[in-house]
Design an enzyme around this catalytic site. Sequence first.
Site, PDB file in Angstrom:
ATOM      1  CB  CYS A 110      29.871  45.137  47.128  1.00 54.61           C
ATOM      2  SG  CYS A 110      29.653  46.789  47.027  1.00 54.61           S
ATOM      3  CD  GLU A 140      33.710  42.543  41.912  1.00 54.33           C
ATOM      4  OE1 GLU A 140      33.143  43.411  40.718  1.00 54.33           O
ATOM      5  OE2 GLU A 140      34.723  42.989  41.905  1.00 54.33           O
ATOM      6  CB  THR A 179      33.104  46.901  40.917  1.00 54.08           C
ATOM      7  OG1 THR A 179      34.097  45.482  42.687  1.00 54.08           O
ATOM      8  CG2 THR A 179      31.380  45.840  40.895  1.00 54.08           C
ATOM      9  CB  CYS A 209      32.267  50.813  42.294  1.00 60.28           C
ATOM     10  SG  CYS A 209      33.447  50.748  43.410  1.00 60.28           S
ATOM     11  CB  SER A 237      43.692  45.155  47.926  1.00 62.09           C
ATOM     12  OG  SER A 237      42.904  46.923  47.407  1.00 62.09           O
ATOM     13  CG  ASN A 239      40.491  49.177  45.647  1.00 54.67           C
ATOM     14  OD1 ASN A 239      41.015  50.097  46.697  1.00 54.67           O
ATOM     15  ND2 ASN A 239      39.995  47.714  46.579  1.00 54.67           N
ATOM     16  CB  SER A 282      39.822  47.321  51.558  1.00 57.53           C
ATOM     17  OG  SER A 282      40.876  46.586  50.862  1.00 57.53           O
TER      18      SER A 282
END
Length: 327
Positions: A110, A140, A179, A209, A237, A239, A282
């Site tokens: 990203c 990440e 992020t 983000c 995931s 987020n 996602s």
Amino acid sequence: MPKPAPDQPPRPVLNILLAAPRGFCAGVDRAIKIVELALQKFGAPVYVRHEIVHNRHVVDSLKAKGAIFVEELDEIPQTDAPVIFSAHGVPRAVPAAAKARNLFYLDATCPLVSKVHAEARQHYEAGLQIVLIGHAGHPEVVGTLGQLPAGAAALVETVADARTFEPRDPTRLAYITQTTLSVDDTAAIVGVLRQRFPDIVGPRKEDICYATTNRQEAVKAIAARCDRLIVVGAPNSSNSLRLVEVAERAGCPKALLVQRASEIPWEHFDGIATLGVTAGASAPELLVEQIIDAFRARFQVRLEKVVTREERIAFNVPRELRETGAP
């Protein structure tokens, strides 16, 4: 003459508050598009290092089209097929290893993660010790730490970590963040670091983000109105997990992470009047629609869309996929 079938009991009414923005962000959309375009241009197989994004439905659909997922490059035979790095980013050693093997690779990192990588390298070159706020072991975080020599960055996960962190030189510090963190949690950690180390250098623009921030804001807008809230997303995931936490902190009695309609734990939804629904960055919209349809089969659904922000961001795919001809 046969007796008429007894009337079905009326289905209970359920108000569903559908949060927006939700689901795919520009970085996820770009990463998936890179795999799909590579398959169209070069044919199967296309190798992908790590899950391109953290969603089983997405990964399985790309596998069906000819993508082969691996965790490390050494699982890939010598090949002319494209090798794609996932949206989460990779340590610098990974493209170096790909070049050493003459592999043709495409980077689906990203752009907002790449921005954090660039910040990390700039701070290091300026002689600053770096504090990375993030979750240990997340791809990440592994990729960001891998931009730097060992020991150049210290990982801080919690406010408690921020309170006990001891830098080499408190006047030569910078911080960067993963992020996909909780906006509120990260603000609390940054607050402690700034209080303890007033000279600490932060990003010019927040590292969390836009999509993570917007999805958390959307959940906050509906959470207190909901008896239950479903976050459509995968258990790995980041987020999506943060959305569950945000919903409960914002007043929803219970929020649940659900991957797909077949996995809805129905015992948690007896007698509720209002359900909130969102999706991690996602998670494809198809999974959201299937979950709402599953509730329609059991409830008389009244759907209300709650939009807190419009998103119009898009990222370009690598030039190799925009040009015609061989790579």
